[in-house]
Write a protein that holds these residues in place. Structure first.
Motif, PDB file in Angstrom:
ATOM      1  N   MET A 263      21.619 -67.851 -58.919  1.00 56.40           N
ATOM      2  CA  MET A 263      20.452 -67.490 -58.335  1.00 56.40           C
ATOM      3  C   MET A 263      19.222 -67.269 -59.119  1.00 56.40           C
ATOM      4  SD  MET A 263      21.250 -66.948 -54.870  1.00 56.40           S
ATOM      5  CE  MET A 263      19.492 -65.827 -54.448  1.00 56.40           C
ATOM      6  N   LEU A 264      18.368 -67.827 -59.034  1.00 58.70           N
ATOM      7  CA  LEU A 264      17.148 -67.400 -59.505  1.00 58.70           C
ATOM      8  C   LEU A 264      16.360 -66.761 -58.684  1.00 58.70           C
ATOM      9  CD1 LEU A 264      15.072 -68.447 -62.094  1.00 58.70           C
ATOM     10  CD2 LEU A 264      14.816 -70.095 -61.156  1.00 58.70           C
ATOM     11  N   ASN A 265      15.236 -66.190 -59.078  1.00 59.79           N
ATOM     12  CA  ASN A 265      13.839 -65.680 -57.771  1.00 59.79           C
ATOM     13  C   ASN A 265      12.819 -65.494 -58.986  1.00 59.79           C
ATOM     14  OD1 ASN A 265      15.939 -64.417 -56.007  1.00 59.79           O
ATOM     15  ND2 ASN A 265      15.764 -63.080 -55.975  1.00 59.79           N
ATOM     16  N   LYS A 266      11.602 -66.183 -58.342  1.00 64.57           N
ATOM     17  CA  LYS A 266      10.752 -66.329 -59.449  1.00 64.57           C
ATOM     18  C   LYS A 266       9.675 -66.530 -57.932  1.00 64.57           C
ATOM     19  CE  LYS A 266       8.586 -70.319 -61.860  1.00 64.57           C
ATOM     20  NZ  LYS A 266       8.098 -71.990 -61.767  1.00 64.57           N
ATOM     21  N   ILE A 267       7.905 -65.159 -59.478  1.00 59.42           N
ATOM     22  CA  ILE A 267       6.866 -64.841 -58.459  1.00 59.42           C
ATOM     23  C   ILE A 267       6.013 -65.206 -59.285  1.00 59.42           C
ATOM     24  CG2 ILE A 267       5.963 -63.398 -57.310  1.00 59.42           C
ATOM     25  CD1 ILE A 267       7.726 -61.755 -56.122  1.00 59.42           C
ATOM     26  N   THR A 268       4.445 -65.709 -59.082  1.00 53.05           N
ATOM     27  CA  THR A 268       3.825 -66.410 -59.343  1.00 53.05           C
ATOM     28  C   THR A 268       2.490 -65.737 -58.832  1.00 53.05           C
ATOM     29  OG1 THR A 268       4.792 -68.462 -59.729  1.00 53.05           O
ATOM     30  CG2 THR A 268       2.523 -68.407 -59.560  1.00 53.05           C
ATOM     31  N   LEU A 269       1.821 -65.176 -59.155  1.00 51.84           N
ATOM     32  CA  LEU A 269       0.558 -64.528 -58.406  1.00 51.84           C
ATOM     33  C   LEU A 269      -0.372 -64.700 -58.941  1.00 51.84           C
ATOM     34  CD1 LEU A 269      -0.828 -61.925 -56.547  1.00 51.84           C
ATOM     35  CD2 LEU A 269      -0.138 -60.944 -58.455  1.00 51.84           C
ATOM     36  N   SER A 270      -1.509 -65.287 -58.533  1.00 53.68           N
ATOM     37  CA  SER A 270      -2.456 -65.859 -59.140  1.00 53.68           C
ATOM     38  C   SER A 270      -3.836 -65.234 -58.553  1.00 53.68           C
ATOM     39  CB  SER A 270      -2.742 -68.021 -59.071  1.00 53.68           C
ATOM     40  OG  SER A 270      -3.759 -68.154 -59.363  1.00 53.68           O
ATOM     41  N   ASN A 271      -4.418 -64.587 -58.350  1.00 50.94           N
ATOM     42  CA  ASN A 271      -5.889 -64.148 -57.418  1.00 50.94           C
ATOM     43  C   ASN A 271      -4.882 -63.400 -56.519  1.00 50.94           C
ATOM     44  OD1 ASN A 271      -7.771 -65.096 -59.356  1.00 50.94           O
ATOM     45  ND2 ASN A 271      -7.586 -66.853 -58.156  1.00 50.94           N
ATOM     46  N   ASN A 272      -4.805 -63.570 -55.820  1.00 48.44           N
ATOM     47  CA  ASN A 272      -4.303 -62.475 -54.055  1.00 48.44           C
ATOM     48  C   ASN A 272      -3.050 -63.616 -53.847  1.00 48.44           C
ATOM     49  OD1 ASN A 272      -6.222 -64.315 -52.990  1.00 48.44           O
ATOM     50  ND2 ASN A 272      -6.147 -62.824 -51.268  1.00 48.44           N
ATOM     51  N   PHE A 273      -3.292 -65.465 -54.432  1.00 46.62           N
ATOM     52  CA  PHE A 273      -2.030 -65.595 -53.725  1.00 46.62           C
ATOM     53  C   PHE A 273      -0.829 -66.075 -54.392  1.00 46.62           C
ATOM     54  CE2 PHE A 273       0.380 -70.280 -53.689  1.00 46.62           C
ATOM     55  CZ  PHE A 273       0.493 -70.676 -52.386  1.00 46.62           C
ATOM     56  N   LEU A 274      -0.045 -65.485 -53.331  1.00 43.59           N
ATOM     57  CA  LEU A 274       1.928 -65.194 -53.972  1.00 43.59           C
ATOM     58  C   LEU A 274       3.003 -66.237 -53.392  1.00 43.59           C
ATOM     59  CD1 LEU A 274       2.926 -62.978 -54.952  1.00 43.59           C
ATOM     60  CD2 LEU A 274       3.375 -62.306 -52.828  1.00 43.59           C
ATOM     61  N   LEU A 275       3.232 -66.948 -54.580  1.00 45.81           N
ATOM     62  CA  LEU A 275       4.300 -68.104 -54.146  1.00 45.81           C
ATOM     63  C   LEU A 275       5.458 -67.795 -54.332  1.00 45.81           C
ATOM     64  CD1 LEU A 275       4.903 -70.985 -52.961  1.00 45.81           C
ATOM     65  CD2 LEU A 275       4.991 -71.234 -55.932  1.00 45.81           C
ATOM     66  N   MET A 276       6.747 -67.024 -53.772  1.00 43.75           N
ATOM     67  CA  MET A 276       7.735 -66.488 -53.610  1.00 43.75           C
ATOM     68  C   MET A 276       8.890 -67.766 -54.121  1.00 43.75           C
ATOM     69  SD  MET A 276       8.052 -62.875 -52.048  1.00 43.75           S
ATOM     70  CE  MET A 276       7.360 -63.386 -50.664  1.00 43.75           C
ATOM     71  N   GLU A 277      10.083 -68.354 -54.664  1.00 44.80           N
ATOM     72  CA  GLU A 277      10.863 -68.976 -55.016  1.00 44.80           C
ATOM     73  C   GLU A 277      12.712 -68.048 -54.898  1.00 44.80           C
ATOM     74  OE1 GLU A 277       9.714 -72.596 -58.128  1.00 44.80           O
ATOM     75  OE2 GLU A 277       7.717 -71.205 -57.873  1.00 44.80           O
ATOM     76  N   ARG A 278      13.100 -68.666 -54.045  1.00 45.34           N
ATOM     77  CA  ARG A 278      14.296 -67.766 -53.999  1.00 45.34           C
ATOM     78  C   ARG A 278      15.161 -69.506 -54.427  1.00 45.34           C
ATOM     79  NH1 ARG A 278      12.096 -64.191 -50.670  1.00 45.34           N
ATOM     80  NH2 ARG A 278      12.075 -62.039 -51.689  1.00 45.34           N
ATOM     81  N   TYR A 279      16.136 -69.542 -55.865  1.00 43.41           N
ATOM     82  CA  TYR A 279      17.232 -71.001 -55.432  1.00 43.41           C
ATOM     83  C   TYR A 279      18.892 -70.205 -55.622  1.00 43.41           C
ATOM     84  CZ  TYR A 279      12.766 -73.351 -57.132  1.00 43.41           C
ATOM     85  OH  TYR A 279      11.629 -73.641 -57.316  1.00 43.41           O
ATOM     86  N   ASP A 280      19.613 -71.024 -54.775  1.00 48.14           N
ATOM     87  CA  ASP A 280      20.661 -70.568 -55.449  1.00 48.14           C
ATOM     88  C   ASP A 280      21.617 -71.745 -55.608  1.00 48.14           C
ATOM     89  OD1 ASP A 280      23.544 -70.165 -53.832  1.00 48.14           O
ATOM     90  OD2 ASP A 280      23.281 -69.243 -52.048  1.00 48.14           O
ATOM     91  N   PHE A 281      21.882 -71.754 -56.509  1.00 47.69           N
ATOM     92  CA  PHE A 281      22.341 -72.766 -56.983  1.00 47.69           C
ATOM     93  C   PHE A 281      23.523 -73.501 -56.668  1.00 47.69           C
ATOM     94  CE2 PHE A 281      18.933 -71.768 -59.882  1.00 47.69           C
ATOM     95  CZ  PHE A 281      17.817 -72.332 -59.929  1.00 47.69           C
ATOM     96  N   LYS A 282      24.577 -72.747 -56.364  1.00 45.34           N
ATOM     97  CA  LYS A 282      26.352 -72.670 -56.170  1.00 45.34           C
ATOM     98  C   LYS A 282      25.651 -73.505 -54.349  1.00 45.34           C
ATOM     99  CE  LYS A 282      28.302 -68.845 -58.007  1.00 45.34           C
ATOM    100  NZ  LYS A 282      28.692 -67.555 -57.417  1.00 45.34           N
ATOM    101  N   MET A 283      24.399 -73.116 -53.475  1.00 43.63           N
ATOM    102  CA  MET A 283      24.918 -73.159 -52.598  1.00 43.63           C
ATOM    103  C   MET A 283      23.451 -74.411 -51.681  1.00 43.63           C
ATOM    104  SD  MET A 283      26.804 -72.252 -50.591  1.00 43.63           S
ATOM    105  CE  MET A 283      26.281 -72.078 -49.419  1.00 43.63           C
ATOM    106  N   ASP A 284      23.306 -74.810 -53.632  1.00 45.44           N
ATOM    107  CA  ASP A 284      21.820 -75.764 -53.695  1.00 45.44           C
ATOM    108  C   ASP A 284      20.928 -75.894 -52.024  1.00 45.44           C
ATOM    109  OD1 ASP A 284      22.893 -77.068 -55.363  1.00 45.44           O
ATOM    110  OD2 ASP A 284      23.771 -79.090 -54.967  1.00 45.44           O
ATOM    111  N   MET A 285      20.785 -74.577 -52.977  1.00 43.82           N
ATOM    112  CA  MET A 285      19.515 -74.059 -50.961  1.00 43.82           C
ATOM    113  C   MET A 285      18.336 -73.096 -51.998  1.00 43.82           C
ATOM    114  SD  MET A 285      21.711 -72.933 -48.048  1.00 43.82           S
ATOM    115  CE  MET A 285      20.404 -72.585 -47.149  1.00 43.82           C
ATOM    116  N   ALA A 286      17.579 -73.654 -51.687  1.00 45.99           N
ATOM    117  CA  ALA A 286      16.381 -72.668 -51.780  1.00 45.99           C
ATOM    118  C   ALA A 286      15.382 -71.766 -50.667  1.00 45.99           C
ATOM    119  CB  ALA A 286      15.145 -73.687 -53.353  1.00 45.99           C
ATOM    120  N   LEU A 287      14.824 -71.231 -50.467  1.00 51.97           N
ATOM    121  CA  LEU A 287      13.643 -70.325 -49.784  1.00 51.97           C
ATOM    122  C   LEU A 287      12.869 -70.337 -51.054  1.00 51.97           C
ATOM    123  CD1 LEU A 287      13.128 -69.785 -46.805  1.00 51.97           C
ATOM    124  CD2 LEU A 287      13.688 -67.875 -47.869  1.00 51.97           C
TER     125      LEU A 287
END
Length: 118
Positions: A1-25
């Protein structure tokens, strides 16, 4: 699992990766500009990364794409199940195959917000 959040000004990008299932949200949102997290920015971002619903009330224009591997292709779908992105899987890792889709998703999210506010 990897959770990554990027906040730039007021824009937010959230990335959640499940490498066992090869899925990401991947989710994009805009932080309410009137929201003041004071000195607690780190805990706010950790709360969002963990999926704590109480923080979501401060977000608007939320968009999501789910990325998964199907029949040798990497496919990104929206919440309605519409295919937004697809491309053949290459020999790189699942994460590296996701990077171009995440980049396009981010660009589209930013463009739609600019259209809305101008």
């Amino acid at each position: 699992m990897l959770n990554k959040i990027t906040l730039s000004n007021n824009f937010l990008l959230m990335e959640r990766y499940d490498f066992k299932m090869d899925m990401a949200l991947i989710e994009s949102s805009y932080l309410d500009v009137s929201f003041d997290y004071g000195n607690d920015k780190v805990n706010f971002l950790k709360g969002l990364a963990s999926g704590d619903e109480k923080y979501k009330e401060f977000l608007s224009d939320n968009r999501k794409v789910e990325i998964k591997v199907l029949n040798g292709e990497i496919i990104g779908t929206n919440e309605e199940g519409d295919v937004l992105y697809h491309r053949p899987m290459n020999k790189q890792s699942f994460y590296l195959n996701c990077v171009p889709i995440v980049k396009k998703f981010k660009e589209k999210s930013l463009q739609s917000n600019m259209v809305k506010h101008h």
